[in-house]
Design an enzyme around this catalytic site. Structure first.
Site, short mmCIF file in Angstrom:
data_model
loop_
_atom_site.label_atom_id
_atom_site.label_comp_id
_atom_site.label_asym_id
_atom_site.label_seq_id
_atom_site.Cartn_x
_atom_site.Cartn_y
_atom_site.Cartn_z
N LYS A 22 -23.37 45.55 13.51
CA LYS A 22 -23.53 44.39 13.52
C LYS A 22 -22.94 43.79 15.19
CE LYS A 22 -20.54 41.60 11.61
NZ LYS A 22 -19.70 40.94 12.48
N ASN A 23 -22.12 44.65 15.27
CA ASN A 23 -21.06 44.07 16.32
C ASN A 23 -21.95 44.60 17.17
OD1 ASN A 23 -19.69 42.43 14.38
ND2 ASN A 23 -17.43 43.59 14.84
N ARG A 94 -18.56 33.26 16.21
CA ARG A 94 -17.72 33.45 17.35
C ARG A 94 -18.42 33.61 17.82
NH1 ARG A 94 -14.53 34.76 17.48
NH2 ARG A 94 -13.08 33.41 19.16
N CYS A 118 -11.31 30.54 12.76
CA CYS A 118 -11.78 30.91 11.01
C CYS A 118 -10.89 31.37 10.95
CB CYS A 118 -12.36 32.54 12.32
SG CYS A 118 -11.69 33.70 12.45
N ARG A 123 -8.99 32.69 16.86
CA ARG A 123 -9.78 33.10 17.82
C ARG A 123 -9.36 32.55 19.17
NH1 ARG A 123 -12.34 35.98 14.12
NH2 ARG A 123 -13.47 37.22 15.83
N PRO A 124 -8.94 32.40 19.98
CA PRO A 124 -9.01 31.78 21.51
C PRO A 124 -9.78 32.30 22.89
CG PRO A 124 -7.05 33.22 21.69
CD PRO A 124 -7.59 33.07 20.45
N VAL A 125 -10.59 31.50 23.68
CA VAL A 125 -11.43 32.82 24.28
C VAL A 125 -10.81 32.23 26.02
CG1 VAL A 125 -13.45 31.73 22.78
CG2 VAL A 125 -12.70 30.13 24.45
N LEU A 127 -9.36 34.58 27.87
CA LEU A 127 -9.91 35.46 28.45
C LEU A 127 -10.97 35.87 28.80
CD1 LEU A 127 -8.08 38.43 26.43
CD2 LEU A 127 -6.41 37.43 27.70
N ASP A 308 -10.77 45.63 11.40
CA ASP A 308 -12.02 45.85 10.32
C ASP A 308 -12.09 46.58 9.54
OD1 ASP A 308 -14.71 44.46 12.97
OD2 ASP A 308 -11.96 43.49 11.88
N ILE A 330 -3.68 42.83 15.13
CA ILE A 330 -4.76 42.39 16.08
C ILE A 330 -5.10 40.91 15.67
CG2 ILE A 330 -7.37 42.32 16.30
CD1 ILE A 330 -5.29 45.40 17.38
N ARG A 400 -23.19 38.24 5.97
CA ARG A 400 -22.84 38.08 7.08
C ARG A 400 -22.83 39.75 8.07
NH1 ARG A 400 -18.52 34.12 9.66
NH2 ARG A 400 -19.55 35.57 11.49
#
Ligand code: EPZ
Length: 422
Positions: A22-23, A94, A118, A123-125, A127, A308, A330, A400
């Protein structure tokens, strides 16, 4: 809303096919935005997140068709007519932020909704944005959207991440392939999904060195062409299904699994008393004795123990001999499966980023609630070993990231069925 009903007890034996990651797929699909030629992905997983990414790319003007029951995805972005990734779609997933880098690199402008947090964290962005600014992007954050411009195109730059970020590495890597000049990304993520993305981009004509290490060097090119690329095996689905025979007893072969995808995880399983053997078809897993041994786990960026798989490992350790300490380094809130496992009789003390699990002989089935993707599957694993019935609610989280979970587990002897919600 559907639920999954699991009747515990009984060993599992047989084979489980592992799907494409998936990722990996969620970063390979936006790569279509980098070229006006077709990109074809094979070994694609059939998941709701993939459908969400499809909807997002189509909203931008990309053409996405699913072939062979969704295992092949044919994408084409020769006609991008909308440069706004809408909040309505982005808030559902996301990973939508991964259209920002490629769209900005090829089109020179992009407007992408900030994804928001979430269940597992803020979960900032930041970076992602810093990396694009290092390549000359002009960013303006307003009304919950990132308004990004690169008049005259992106320029090669130096990106030095203060912490390892999978998504930020992917956005920076994709953007750098079309930037004028050389980009160096330091403290890059080393996940197999990054390696897979780099290999696909190279097939499209990108000039990349260092994938799998902490430093990526990208020489920008004027244009990328089309390609066909197989999605790498999903190491998180693999690790999840390796835990099924570990928690119930029996022997299961995970087809398509490769040791290099899960080395740190397999090492932990070995310490806990689980044998993992590489065969020519995948990884064969069986429990050495009647009960696993407690082990301590700390989550880290690849090649360390994957965050995960933390929830799923906790389910196993709930029935171990002794006490285990799990440290989640994490994400700031990734123990929400603990209270649900405690409803099943698990003994867990959570303090901040540490969870101490005191193993018990057997868990007892109970109605439980899934809170996020990996927590939901850890409850199913616990239910496989528990006495009695476990009803896992809100399994839309599960769909998902896991295709046909009741079929795959049912095929190796699990008593599991999907109960349609009202
Ligand atoms: C990817 O998320 C995965 N998702 C996650 O899998 C996975 O848990 C995570 O990597 C870590 O391996 C996809 O690939 C679609 P990060 P991502 O950026 O990229 C902080 C699943 O279950 N950070 O590596 O969002 C962040 O808050 C999902 O399949 C910043 O501070 O993860 C976190 O603490 C869940 N600023 C840490 O870095 C940023 O700009 C690692 O996040 C970005 C991240």
């Amino acid at each position: 809303m559907d639920s999954i009903l699991v009747r515990g007890g009984g060993e599992l034996n047989g084979e489980i096919p592992i799907a494409g990651a998936k990722n990996a797929c969620l970063t390979l699909m936006p790569a279509t935005l980098l070229s006006d030629e077709p990109l074809t992905l094979t070994n694609a997983p059939r998941l709701s997140d993939i459908r969400t990414m499809t909807t997002l790319l189509e909203s931008l003007g990309a053409e996405v068709s699913k072939l062979q029951d969704g295992q092949v995805i044919a994408l084409s972005s020769h006609n991008i007519h909308n440069h706004v990734a809408d909040y309505d779609i982005v808030r559902k997933m996301r990973a939508s932020i991964l259209v920002l880098g490629p769209m900005l690199a090829r089109e020179g402008h992009a407007v992408v909704s900030l994804p928001g947090g979430c269940a597992i964290g803020a979960r900032p962005v930041d970076l992602h944005l810093k990396a694009l600014e290092a390549m000359g992007a002009e960013l303006d954050l307003r009304d919950g959207y990132v308004h990004a411009k690169a008049p005259g195109g992106l320029k090669g730059g130096m990106v030095d991440f203060p912490l390892v970020s999978v998504g930020a590495t992917e956005n920076a890597l994709m953007a750098a392939t079309l930037a004028k000049g050389t980009t160096v990304i330091k403290n890059a993520a080393r996940e197999p999904e990054i390696v897979d993305l780099a290999r696909c981009l190279r097939k499209m004509g990108a000039q990349i060195e260092g994938e799998g290490t902490s430093t990526l060097t990208i020489q920008g090119v004027d244009k990328l062409h089309g390609a066909t690329h197989p999605v790498v095996t999903d190491r998180i689905e693999l690790g999840t299904y390796m835990l099924a025979p570990a928690i119930t007893g029996g022997e299961v072969e995970c087809l398509g699994g490769r040791m290099e995808l899960v080395a740190a995880f397999a090492e932990k399983l070995d310490q806990a008393g689980i044998d993992v053997t590489e065969t020519e078809r995948g990884l064969k897993v069986r429990r050495r004795n009647g009960r696993v041994t407690a082990v301590n786990v700390t989550t880290e960026p690849f090649p360390g123990f994957p965050t995960d798989l933390q929830a799923q490992m906790m389910a196993l350790l709930c029935t171990a001999q002794g006490s285990s300490v799990l440290e989640e380094k994490i994400f700031e809130n990734r123990f929400m499966h603990a209270p649900e496992l405690m409803r099943m009789g698990a003994r867990i003390d959570v303090h901040g980023g540490h969870a101490t699990v005191h193993g018990v002989e057997r868990l007892r089935g109970a109605p439980v609630m899934a809170t996020d993707l990996r927590a939901s599957v850890s409850l199913i694993l616990a239910g496989l070993a528990a006495e009695g019935e476990t009803l896992v609610n809100r399994v839309y989280h599960l769909d998902r990231g896991y295709e046909r979970v009741e079929e795959k587990l049912g095929a190796v002897g699990a008593r599991i069925e999907r109960v349609s919600g009202q």
